[in-house]
Design a protein around this motif. Structure first.
Motif, PDB file in Angstrom:
ATOM      1  N   SER A 345      33.670  58.305   1.305  1.00 37.73           N
ATOM      2  CA  SER A 345      35.002  59.028   1.104  1.00 37.73           C
ATOM      3  C   SER A 345      35.984  56.982   0.317  1.00 37.73           C
ATOM      4  CB  SER A 345      35.671  59.528   1.720  1.00 37.73           C
ATOM      5  OG  SER A 345      37.127  59.354   1.575  1.00 37.73           O
ATOM      6  N   SER A 346      36.388  58.054  -0.785  1.00 40.75           N
ATOM      7  CA  SER A 346      37.452  57.352  -1.710  1.00 40.75           C
ATOM      8  C   SER A 346      38.938  57.504  -1.936  1.00 40.75           C
ATOM      9  CB  SER A 346      36.749  57.145  -2.963  1.00 40.75           C
ATOM     10  OG  SER A 346      36.926  58.717  -3.952  1.00 40.75           O
ATOM     11  N   ASP A 347      38.655  58.584  -0.582  1.00 43.80           N
ATOM     12  CA  ASP A 347      40.275  58.858   0.148  1.00 43.80           C
ATOM     13  C   ASP A 347      41.523  58.268   0.057  1.00 43.80           C
ATOM     14  OD1 ASP A 347      39.216  62.011  -1.118  1.00 43.80           O
ATOM     15  OD2 ASP A 347      38.973  62.620   0.946  1.00 43.80           O
ATOM     16  N   GLU A 348      42.784  58.460  -0.103  1.00 43.55           N
ATOM     17  CA  GLU A 348      43.326  57.675   0.061  1.00 43.55           C
ATOM     18  C   GLU A 348      45.161  58.546   1.234  1.00 43.55           C
ATOM     19  OE1 GLU A 348      46.343  56.660  -2.662  1.00 43.55           O
ATOM     20  OE2 GLU A 348      45.142  55.000  -3.225  1.00 43.55           O
ATOM     21  N   ILE A 349      45.059  58.169   2.986  1.00 39.97           N
ATOM     22  CA  ILE A 349      45.498  58.985   3.388  1.00 39.97           C
ATOM     23  C   ILE A 349      46.745  58.574   3.795  1.00 39.97           C
ATOM     24  CG2 ILE A 349      45.512  59.076   5.801  1.00 39.97           C
ATOM     25  CD1 ILE A 349      42.577  59.163   4.629  1.00 39.97           C
ATOM     26  N   LYS A 350      48.104  59.529   4.016  1.00 42.44           N
ATOM     27  CA  LYS A 350      49.380  59.650   3.543  1.00 42.44           C
ATOM     28  C   LYS A 350      49.724  59.420   5.379  1.00 42.44           C
ATOM     29  CE  LYS A 350      53.042  62.335   2.090  1.00 42.44           C
ATOM     30  NZ  LYS A 350      53.353  63.926   1.370  1.00 42.44           N
ATOM     31  N   PHE A 351      50.408  57.934   4.782  1.00 39.33           N
ATOM     32  CA  PHE A 351      51.206  57.158   6.120  1.00 39.33           C
ATOM     33  C   PHE A 351      52.626  57.945   5.424  1.00 39.33           C
ATOM     34  CE2 PHE A 351      46.894  56.154   7.697  1.00 39.33           C
ATOM     35  CZ  PHE A 351      47.160  55.252   8.793  1.00 39.33           C
ATOM     36  N   LYS A 352      53.465  58.109   6.932  1.00 39.10           N
ATOM     37  CA  LYS A 352      54.777  57.517   6.877  1.00 39.10           C
ATOM     38  C   LYS A 352      54.804  56.713   7.979  1.00 39.10           C
ATOM     39  CE  LYS A 352      58.436  60.310   7.283  1.00 39.10           C
ATOM     40  NZ  LYS A 352      59.275  61.652   8.064  1.00 39.10           N
ATOM     41  N   ILE A 353      55.247  55.342   7.805  1.00 39.34           N
ATOM     42  CA  ILE A 353      55.888  54.480   8.302  1.00 39.34           C
ATOM     43  C   ILE A 353      56.621  53.739   8.741  1.00 39.34           C
ATOM     44  CG2 ILE A 353      54.972  51.124   8.255  1.00 39.34           C
ATOM     45  CD1 ILE A 353      52.746  52.574   6.320  1.00 39.34           C
ATOM     46  N   ASP A 354      57.095  53.947  10.353  1.00 44.32           N
ATOM     47  CA  ASP A 354      59.203  53.931  10.040  1.00 44.32           C
ATOM     48  C   ASP A 354      59.160  55.270   9.355  1.00 44.32           C
ATOM     49  OD1 ASP A 354      58.115  51.678  12.675  1.00 44.32           O
ATOM     50  OD2 ASP A 354      58.214  50.359  10.137  1.00 44.32           O
ATOM     51  N   ASP A 355      59.909  54.934   8.210  1.00 44.56           N
ATOM     52  CA  ASP A 355      60.645  55.929   7.792  1.00 44.56           C
ATOM     53  C   ASP A 355      60.440  55.886   6.049  1.00 44.56           C
ATOM     54  OD1 ASP A 355      62.382  56.579   9.283  1.00 44.56           O
ATOM     55  OD2 ASP A 355      63.904  54.703   9.017  1.00 44.56           O
ATOM     56  N   LYS A 356      59.153  55.480   5.841  1.00 47.45           N
ATOM     57  CA  LYS A 356      58.533  54.900   4.506  1.00 47.45           C
ATOM     58  C   LYS A 356      56.941  56.274   4.217  1.00 47.45           C
ATOM     59  CE  LYS A 356      61.775  51.743   3.203  1.00 47.45           C
ATOM     60  NZ  LYS A 356      61.938  49.777   2.567  1.00 47.45           N
ATOM     61  N   ASN A 367      51.448  46.970   7.458  1.00 43.10           N
ATOM     62  CA  ASN A 367      52.576  46.423   8.700  1.00 43.10           C
ATOM     63  C   ASN A 367      53.583  47.364   8.830  1.00 43.10           C
ATOM     64  OD1 ASN A 367      51.417  43.770   8.209  1.00 43.10           O
ATOM     65  ND2 ASN A 367      51.663  43.500   6.657  1.00 43.10           N
ATOM     66  N   ALA A 368      53.697  47.616   9.851  1.00 39.01           N
ATOM     67  CA  ALA A 368      54.988  48.567  10.487  1.00 39.01           C
ATOM     68  C   ALA A 368      56.134  47.808  11.564  1.00 39.01           C
ATOM     69  CB  ALA A 368      54.495  49.623  10.949  1.00 39.01           C
ATOM     70  N   ASN A 369      56.999  48.516  11.689  1.00 39.00           N
ATOM     71  CA  ASN A 369      57.868  47.915  12.714  1.00 39.00           C
ATOM     72  C   ASN A 369      58.067  48.764  13.786  1.00 39.00           C
ATOM     73  OD1 ASN A 369      60.114  46.699  14.256  1.00 39.00           O
ATOM     74  ND2 ASN A 369      61.701  48.315  12.435  1.00 39.00           N
ATOM     75  N   ARG A 370      58.480  49.565  13.931  1.00 43.35           N
ATOM     76  CA  ARG A 370      58.006  50.253  15.620  1.00 43.35           C
ATOM     77  C   ARG A 370      56.767  52.460  15.533  1.00 43.35           C
ATOM     78  NH1 ARG A 370      58.777  47.817  19.119  1.00 43.35           N
ATOM     79  NH2 ARG A 370      58.762  49.734  20.295  1.00 43.35           N
ATOM     80  N   ASN A 371      57.208  52.639  14.500  1.00 42.32           N
ATOM     81  CA  ASN A 371      55.841  53.447  14.467  1.00 42.32           C
ATOM     82  C   ASN A 371      55.520  54.184  13.194  1.00 42.32           C
ATOM     83  OD1 ASN A 371      58.105  55.785  13.016  1.00 42.32           O
ATOM     84  ND2 ASN A 371      59.612  54.698  15.133  1.00 42.32           N
ATOM     85  N   ILE A 372      54.753  55.015  13.438  1.00 38.95           N
ATOM     86  CA  ILE A 372      53.868  55.325  12.467  1.00 38.95           C
ATOM     87  C   ILE A 372      53.043  57.047  12.599  1.00 38.95           C
ATOM     88  CG2 ILE A 372      52.169  53.369  12.164  1.00 38.95           C
ATOM     89  CD1 ILE A 372      50.281  54.668  13.717  1.00 38.95           C
ATOM     90  N   PHE A 373      53.000  57.606  11.438  1.00 39.01           N
ATOM     91  CA  PHE A 373      52.753  59.323  11.367  1.00 39.01           C
ATOM     92  C   PHE A 373      51.857  59.314  10.322  1.00 39.01           C
ATOM     93  CE2 PHE A 373      53.461  63.497   9.999  1.00 39.01           C
ATOM     94  CZ  PHE A 373      53.428  64.252  10.734  1.00 39.01           C
ATOM     95  N   ILE A 374      50.847  60.020  10.468  1.00 43.01           N
ATOM     96  CA  ILE A 374      49.563  59.760   9.743  1.00 43.01           C
ATOM     97  C   ILE A 374      49.762  62.176   9.907  1.00 43.01           C
ATOM     98  CG2 ILE A 374      47.426  59.756   9.297  1.00 43.01           C
ATOM     99  CD1 ILE A 374      48.404  58.075  12.149  1.00 43.01           C
ATOM    100  N   PHE A 375      50.392  62.124   8.194  1.00 39.70           N
ATOM    101  CA  PHE A 375      49.950  63.737   7.537  1.00 39.70           C
ATOM    102  C   PHE A 375      48.468  63.789   7.510  1.00 39.70           C
ATOM    103  CE2 PHE A 375      53.883  61.435   5.687  1.00 39.70           C
ATOM    104  CZ  PHE A 375      54.504  62.515   5.809  1.00 39.70           C
ATOM    105  N   ASP A 376      48.633  65.228   7.981  1.00 39.74           N
ATOM    106  CA  ASP A 376      46.710  65.948   8.365  1.00 39.74           C
ATOM    107  C   ASP A 376      46.292  66.451   6.663  1.00 39.74           C
ATOM    108  OD1 ASP A 376      44.708  67.246   8.890  1.00 39.74           O
ATOM    109  OD2 ASP A 376      45.961  69.203   9.069  1.00 39.74           O
ATOM    110  N   GLN A 377      45.432  65.778   6.873  1.00 39.72           N
ATOM    111  CA  GLN A 377      45.020  65.883   5.161  1.00 39.72           C
ATOM    112  C   GLN A 377      43.268  66.425   5.162  1.00 39.72           C
ATOM    113  OE1 GLN A 377      45.904  62.282   2.982  1.00 39.72           O
ATOM    114  NE2 GLN A 377      43.439  62.321   1.968  1.00 39.72           N
TER     115      GLN A 377
END
Length: 454
Positions: A345-356, A367-377
């Motif tokens: 797979s050459s897909d990219e994964i959509k993350f929310k790292i802290d607020d970005k 590199n993250a500060n406190r938390n991560i969120f991985i979008f369903d894909q």
């Protein structure tokens, strides 16, 4: 059976045992890494001919990873006797630096010797440097057991005063120049370098078997460089680098160095930014602080673990049920395998790292500060190693805080870097690492080493 017959029987038995042992040897091949532009003035650097001399092979590896050759051509063999390096031994099948005069084709080192001889014999190769760590401190007059003519450390080795060559035949003059340069940059006075002429043609039977003596008999300028085994590895590498750079200047080779020339700078270059990638960058492991044991590491079901190291002194060896990552003389980590089917797979994964929000490729380090969120894909299932959610197996669309992952699941000793794995049904797709370091960014992939492996 008389005594003579018994002795003959023992000799024949030993010979047959050795033949059987040699037949089963599966040796680790060495690298030839070419730097700069091909020309008729190539410097060949050889490290690792004896595996218990890390200053030499570590210095050679730095030329491959942290130097840009701006003018001229440099070839580097940083790991000539790789098996010896892994075993921290002078040579598992005898001293390789005593096999250049005569060698049986049955010897396990035969192919490696023939191959490095072919590089020495190349027309464009004009100078050869063989890097060693020697005992004590060479001195022309006896001072004490560590400072005497019987020691080899801190010396520039030549086999004779000169050769009848168009270029670099003035061996003694070049050696004295190199010693002068090193001696103007000593860490301590005791570390002074001296020229050591072995006068090999005068009947030194041991030195007649060496790589440098073979080279001069092919009409090539050749030198040994010895740092003292009494010094820490980074200081040995420091003196090797001082000497190597002066030999390059002798040849008119221009270069740029990517670190400060000091023991501290060398330590950082050797140990701070090292990593290994697996399966075409599906996985990237930083190794400077890696834990000694990593469990349930994704490995293809056929057991083949394809890898690309950031340094030619790295390799992976099957060790019983596990895979061991080695760097020079050091075993960095054991990987306990989780055998899986894998999907490309050459897909990219959509993350929310802290607020970005950011798109991340497999093999990258976030590199993250406190938390991560991985979008369903797509149909990917997310597994954040160490995080437990009893309500759902797929850990996408969940805000995960660093404190929710036990520290012992980190891949590093500092408890900062954690694995996020992606699966499609039961097939492994790729891994992203998250480093909770207090700032936001995505670490870029560095270039891997390139080599000619034959």
């Amino acid at each position: 059976m008389n005594l003579g017959t018994l002795r003959l029987f023992k000799v024949l038995l030993l010979f047959l045992l050795l033949q059987n042992l040699y037949a089963k040897v599966d040796k680790i091949d060495f690298n030839l890494i070419k730097k700069g532009q091909e020309d008729n003035n190539t410097l060949l650097i050889v490290g690792g001919i004896q595996g218990d001399e890390p200053g030499g092979f570590m210095a050679a590896s730095l030329i491959t990873t942290h130097y840009t050759i701006k003018k001229g051509s440099v070839w580097v063999v940083p790991n000539l006797n790789f098996d010896s390096i892994i075993k921290r031994a002078r040579g598992p099948f005898g001293d390789m630096n005593r096999k250049f005069a005569k060698l049986s084709s049955n010897d396990p080192d035969y192919d490696a010797i023939q191959r490095v001889k072919s590089y020495i014999e190349e027309d464009n190769v004009k100078m050869i440097l063989n890097l060693h760590d020697g005992s004590g401190f060479y001195r022309k007059k006896f001072i004490d057991r560590l400072h005497s003519p019987y020691r080899w450390g801190q010396s520039s080795i030549i086999d004779q005063v000169s050769l009848d060559l168009k270029k670099y035949g003035n061996l003694e003059e070049i050696s004295r120049r190199v010693c002068g340069h090193v001696n103007s940059n000593l860490l301590r006075d005791e570390h002074a370098y001296s020229m050591h002429n072995t006068n090999t043609r005068a009947g030194d039977k041991e030195m007649e078997k060496t790589l440098t003596y073979f080279a001069i008999n092919q009409g090539k300028a050749a030198f040994g460089n010895e740092a003292s085994k009494e010094l820490p590895v980074v200081e040995r590498a420091y003196y090797h680098i001082l000497a190597l750079e002066e030999y390059m200047r002798v040849m008119g080779i221009e270069f740029e160095r990517g670190f400060e020339l000091s023991p501290r700078g060398i330590r950082q270059a050797l140990y701070d930014d090292i990593y290994i990638s697996f399966y075409d960058n599906k996985i990237k492991l930083p190794l400077s602080q890696v834990r000694s044991e990593l469990r349930y590491f994704p490995v293809k079901k056929d057991g083949i673990l394809n890898f690309t190291p950031s340094n030619p002194l790295m390799t992976v060896i099957k060790n019983g049920d596990d895979y061991a990552i080695h760097y020079g003389n050091v075993r960095l980590a054991n990987l306990s395998p989780d055998y899986l089917d894998m999907e490309e797979s050459s897909d990219e994964i959509k993350f929310k790292i802290d607020d970005k929000v950011v798109n991340v490729k497999f093999g990258e380090i976030i590199n993250a500060n406190r938390n991560i969120f991985i979008f369903d894909q797509k149909d990917y299932r997310v597994n954040v190693i160490g995080y437990v959610n009893k309500e759902q197996r797929n850990e996408s669309n969940i805000k995960i805080d660093k404190d929710e992952i036990p520290e012992y699941y980190s891949i590093d000793k500092q408890g900062e870097i954690y694995r996020v794995e992606f699966y499609k049904e039961d097939k492994f797709v790729g891994m992203v690492l998250v480093k909770f370091s207090g700032d936001f960014s995505v670490a870029s992939k560095s270039d891997n080493i390139t080599s000619d492996k034959m």
